[in-house]
Design a protein around this motif. Sequence first.
Motif, short mmCIF file in Angstrom:
data_model
loop_
_atom_site.label_atom_id
_atom_site.label_comp_id
_atom_site.label_asym_id
_atom_site.label_seq_id
_atom_site.Cartn_x
_atom_site.Cartn_y
_atom_site.Cartn_z
N THR A 121 0.80 -1.22 0.00
CA THR A 121 0.00 0.00 0.00
C THR A 121 0.84 1.27 0.00
O THR A 121 0.29 2.37 -0.12
CB THR A 121 -0.92 0.03 1.22
N HIS A 122 2.16 1.15 0.14
CA HIS A 122 3.00 2.34 0.25
C HIS A 122 2.88 3.31 -0.94
O HIS A 122 2.83 4.53 -0.74
CB HIS A 122 4.46 1.95 0.44
N PRO A 123 2.83 2.83 -2.18
CA PRO A 123 2.68 3.77 -3.30
C PRO A 123 1.44 4.65 -3.18
O PRO A 123 1.48 5.84 -3.54
CB PRO A 123 2.59 2.86 -4.53
N LEU A 124 0.35 4.10 -2.68
CA LEU A 124 -0.87 4.90 -2.49
C LEU A 124 -0.61 6.02 -1.49
O LEU A 124 -0.97 7.19 -1.73
CB LEU A 124 -2.02 4.01 -1.99
N LEU A 125 0.02 5.68 -0.36
CA LEU A 125 0.28 6.69 0.65
C LEU A 125 1.31 7.71 0.16
O LEU A 125 1.21 8.89 0.47
CB LEU A 125 0.77 6.02 1.93
N TYR A 126 2.27 7.25 -0.63
CA TYR A 126 3.31 8.14 -1.15
C TYR A 126 2.70 9.20 -2.05
O TYR A 126 2.96 10.40 -1.88
CB TYR A 126 4.34 7.30 -1.91
N VAL A 127 1.88 8.78 -2.99
CA VAL A 127 1.22 9.74 -3.88
C VAL A 127 0.31 10.67 -3.09
O VAL A 127 0.27 11.88 -3.34
CB VAL A 127 0.43 8.99 -4.97
N ASP A 147 -4.03 5.84 7.25
CA ASP A 147 -3.10 6.15 6.19
C ASP A 147 -2.13 7.23 6.64
O ASP A 147 -1.60 7.99 5.87
CB ASP A 147 -3.84 6.61 4.93
N LYS A 148 -1.93 7.29 7.92
CA LYS A 148 -1.14 8.39 8.48
C LYS A 148 0.34 8.11 8.34
O LYS A 148 0.81 7.00 8.50
CB LYS A 148 -1.49 8.59 9.95
#
Length: 286
Positions: free
Chosen positions: A23-29, A126-127
């Motif tokens: 899920t990191h790419p989602l949070l990064y964007v 998503d913090k």
Amino acid sequence: MPSTPVVVDAAVVLLGATVTTITHPLLYVKLLIQVGHEPLPPAVGSTMLGRPVLYLPGFFSYAQYVLRVDGKLGLFRGLSPRIASSTISTLVRGKIERTTHDMIFRCLSRVATHPFHGYAPCYQSDKSQVMSVRCMAQFVGRETKYSGVFSCIMTIFKEEGLSGFYTGFVPHVLGEVLFLWCCNLLAYLINTYAVDDSFSQASTLRNYTKFVMSITLRVLTYPFTLVADVMAVNNCGLAAGLPPRFPVFTSWLHCWNHLSTEDQLFRGSRLFFRQVPVTLPPSVED
């Protein structure tokens, strides 16, 4: 052979690290959008009613841009502090039932994980905080000030002391406490007074009430997350947190008022069908 607590915890840690990585790419964007980085021009589109409107790039277009700039690993910048936070949260978590105890645990868990990242596998969250935020925000100005966990720790401690690890801590905790109490209270009221016991699916409906309330309240408490993330990068030496993109905030309330005035308190809450706001923050390319 029954599983021991150590084996169970190891499995949970591994599962949490896997979910965090996926899920990191989602949070990064989302984080890049939160700090106001819009490197791609909007496209002309239309609403469901046919009204023409400008749409900012969604997640996939934004992610492709990051890949073009940083390569295949570009979408995983800042991942290591998130995994460290996930591991710490798993190790300190216990089974807590009552709201007051749950609130106390969340606050203590936030103290332990806030310097790394706010992610906890058992919550819908998503913090991201401090180390992870700053690693990801470097994309805006192409800086290399923050890299791995230990490098981040040394840099933050040297420049800001212990207080630097807890930038944005207050709005995050307030958001968590508000979310927890409202979610449990609304679920209790609905299950007690709105769901009729004579209804054949009453028990099933009650099981989903808290889940539905959590989704709704996550949206309503989102501004606390946004303010905490912006504060984590503000005035730390990165282009993403310095003028002209943002003023130097004196407190999280100052940040909240600024975003509210700009009608940006929900910036980054959506990754698709993002309409162009009335005012856009300046881009680093400008």
